[in-house]
Write a protein that holds these residues in place. Structure first.
Motif, short mmCIF file in Angstrom:
data_model
loop_
_atom_site.label_atom_id
_atom_site.label_comp_id
_atom_site.label_asym_id
_atom_site.label_seq_id
_atom_site.Cartn_x
_atom_site.Cartn_y
_atom_site.Cartn_z
N ARG A 18 12.88 53.13 12.49
CA ARG A 18 12.90 51.80 11.89
C ARG A 18 11.56 51.51 11.24
NH1 ARG A 18 14.23 47.53 16.28
NH2 ARG A 18 12.86 48.88 17.51
N ILE A 19 11.61 50.89 10.09
CA ILE A 19 10.40 50.47 9.39
C ILE A 19 10.21 48.98 9.64
CG2 ILE A 19 9.31 50.18 7.13
CD1 ILE A 19 10.95 52.64 6.22
N GLU A 23 4.76 48.39 4.35
CA GLU A 23 5.13 48.74 2.99
C GLU A 23 3.94 49.42 2.34
OE1 GLU A 23 4.82 44.75 0.39
OE2 GLU A 23 6.17 44.55 2.08
N GLY A 24 4.24 50.34 1.45
CA GLY A 24 3.18 51.08 0.79
C GLY A 24 3.47 52.56 0.77
N THR A 25 2.42 53.36 0.70
CA THR A 25 2.55 54.81 0.55
C THR A 25 2.18 55.52 1.85
OG1 THR A 25 1.93 54.58 -1.77
CG2 THR A 25 1.87 56.79 -0.84
N LEU A 26 3.15 56.22 2.39
CA LEU A 26 2.91 57.13 3.52
C LEU A 26 3.44 58.49 3.08
CD1 LEU A 26 4.05 54.76 6.41
CD2 LEU A 26 1.70 55.41 5.86
N TRP A 27 3.48 59.43 4.02
CA TRP A 27 4.03 60.74 3.68
C TRP A 27 4.50 61.43 4.94
CZ3 TRP A 27 1.01 65.64 4.02
CH2 TRP A 27 -0.23 65.47 4.69
N ARG A 48 10.57 44.25 0.51
CA ARG A 48 11.98 43.88 0.66
C ARG A 48 12.45 43.09 -0.56
NH1 ARG A 48 14.58 44.24 5.51
NH2 ARG A 48 13.34 44.86 7.32
N ALA A 49 13.76 43.09 -0.77
CA ALA A 49 14.35 42.31 -1.86
C ALA A 49 13.92 40.85 -1.69
CB ALA A 49 15.86 42.42 -1.84
N GLY A 244 -4.47 37.65 4.83
CA GLY A 244 -3.40 36.76 4.41
C GLY A 244 -2.34 37.43 3.56
N GLY A 245 -2.54 38.70 3.21
CA GLY A 245 -1.56 39.43 2.42
C GLY A 245 -0.38 39.87 3.28
N PRO A 246 0.62 40.49 2.67
CA PRO A 246 1.78 40.95 3.44
C PRO A 246 1.38 41.86 4.59
CG PRO A 246 2.20 41.13 1.08
CD PRO A 246 0.74 40.80 1.22
N HIS A 247 1.86 41.54 5.76
CA HIS A 247 1.69 42.34 6.97
C HIS A 247 0.23 42.45 7.44
CE1 HIS A 247 5.74 43.18 5.83
NE2 HIS A 247 5.39 43.98 4.83
#
Length: 470
Positions: A18-19, A23-27, A48-49, A244-247
């Protein structure tokens, strides 16, 4: 093995996860032997939408994945080194999105090409999937704006060079704001260990503006010297979190478990009737707090934890080194007993939701080096980093509790230290190791066993039916 045994040849295993608040770049990559040299890929998590990026929406998103290539079977390269006790052969090339580029004889006319439209902004999702090298990356005549590291948003930071350690990701915005033409992108090693051999080649691709004549000779960026630690340190330390940004998560202020962890190389006695190619006829080794980690082979640590199987690991990894010494002074190389750390599978057991602070302290055994320390299962706040021995009286005043960057991999400065803090809110077994893969089988690792929380959602689920067996 730490969390699972390898997927056997001819078999398959489906990963389900589960995520949550990411959000962003992982690998993703293989985690057995050196297979991740070619078994890897990008894992991109978009908002997310109904949600948006905390920066203007880019025209396009482009993965930029750095790799490392050997003209040999990488399993053979590693196995030969482990058998002889010496350092493994260095790689033959670096790659950008799978292409070495035109500076190598095998790919004179082949390289990664990024076509751009003048005036448009592109989100480059940069991933360092190289095995054993940190890398400088530049695009001729262009600035980049860092907006995330390791899938954690950052305050926008403008730079003309990006520095990445293996395991790290960096998201940057690139605006095609230069005269129409062609511009090389290039990457070469940041090699901090003085005198150690490394792959001193350069990989490059090309940014081609729409409308550029095919005959145009691309401009080449001036890359930093391979040992340009000031440039690397400036990049690593100038990045801050997007409060204050997302997450965004504030820094936990109450610490439940404090650790001071020395990291560095060492030696292992050569077995009887064997010739070894390490220093003075020994084998290379590595350790944390004078404990050299050995991955179990019959059962993973996670399975042993879940099923309460004894004899696989112990929970007595020390929270501080057994003795104090002048960690970054090269004179410690005269103290031979300190080189030979005992081998074992020692981990740290943590209560669910406890806050952990780790001071990573580089040591000068054999050579000082920037070690990218990676923690599975968690993001952490990077509170401070510096050079020399960590001094609590002065260096604690440097801790950033306001807007530190968040990461899952921190390049501990060459001959220096770094302070991280995280909340152990993910039950299970989580490896902590140097992401220079040459150091992992030598023992530069440990693990955390995080106990279950109070709810079904914070409790470790049973193993799936198709979990690979050793």
């Amino acid at each position: 093995m730490a969390t699972q045994c390898p997927v056997r040849p001819g078999n398959k295993y489906t990963y389900k996860f589960r995520i949550i608040k990411q959000e962003g770049t992982l690998w993703w990559h293989a985690h057995v032997s050196w297979l991740r040299a070619t078994v890897y890929g990008a894992l991109i998590i978009r908002p997310r939408a109904g949600s948006s990026y905390p920066f203007p929406k880019p025209y396009k998103e482009v993965p930029i994945i750095f790799g490392e290539w050997w003209n040999a079977n990488v399993m053979d390269v590693e196995n030969q080194a482990l058998a002889t006790g010496g350092a493994p052969n260095i790689s033959d090339a670096y790659t950008i999105n799978g292409w070495p580029g035109d500076l190598y004889p095998c790919s004179k006319n082949q390289m990664y090409k990024l076509k751009v439209e003048p005036g448009k902004t592109y989100l480059l999702r940069i991933i360092n999937a190289a095995l054993n090298n940190q890398l400088f990356y530049k695009i001729a005549n262009h600035k980049m704006t860092v907006v995330a590291t390791d899938a954690c948003y950052t305050k926008p930071y403008v730079t003309d060079v990006v520095v990445t350690a293996p395991g790290q990701t960096v998201d940057v915005l690139l605006t095609a704001d230069q005269p129409v033409g062609s511009y090389y992108m290039a990457a070469r090693a940041y090699a901090s260990a003085a005198g150690a051999p490394f792959d001193n080649t350069t990989t490059r691709g090309v940014v081609v503006y729409d409308g550029a004549p095919s005959s145009a000779m691309p401009l080449m960026p001036a890359l930093p010297a391979f040992n340009d630690t000031p440039t690397a340190h400036k990049f690593f330390t100038n990045i801050t979190g997007l409060v204050g940004g997302p997450h965004w998560n504030p820094v936990p202020r109450k610490v439940d478990h404090k650790m001071f962890v020395t990291i560095g190389l060492g030696l292992e006695v050569c077995p009887a009737n064997t010739t070894c190619q390490g220093p003075n006829g020994t084998k290379f080794s590595a350790s944390m707090n004078n404990e050299s980690f050995v991955l179990p082979t019959s059962l993973s640590v996670l399975q042993a934890f879940f099923f309460n199987v004894g004899g696989v690991y112990t929970t007595d990894f020390p929270a501080k080194p057994p003795i104090q010494f002048d960690y970054t002074n090269a004179s410690i190389n005269n103290n031979l007993p300190l080189f030979f750390a005992p081998k074992g599978t020692k981990v740290t057991r943590l209560k669910f939701n406890s806050t952990v602070e780790i001071i990573f302290q580089n040591t000068a055994f054999i050579a000082v080096e920037n070690h990218p320390m990676h923690l599975h299962g968690f993001d952490f706040h990077v509170l401070a980093q510096g050079f020399g021995n960590f001094n609590p009286a002065t260096d604690r005043k440097k801790l950033n509790f306001i807007n530190p960057q968040m990461r899952n991999t921190i390049g501990v400065p060459v001959g220096g230290w770094a302070v991280i803090r995280f909340r152990a809110n993910n039950p299970g077994v989580w490896l902590m190791h140097c992401h220079l893969d040459v150091h992992l089988p030598w023992g530069l690792a440990s693990a955390f066993v995080v106990e279950n929380g109070p709810t079904p959602g914070t409790t470790l689920p049973p193993p799936p039916a198709d979990l690979p067996q050793c």
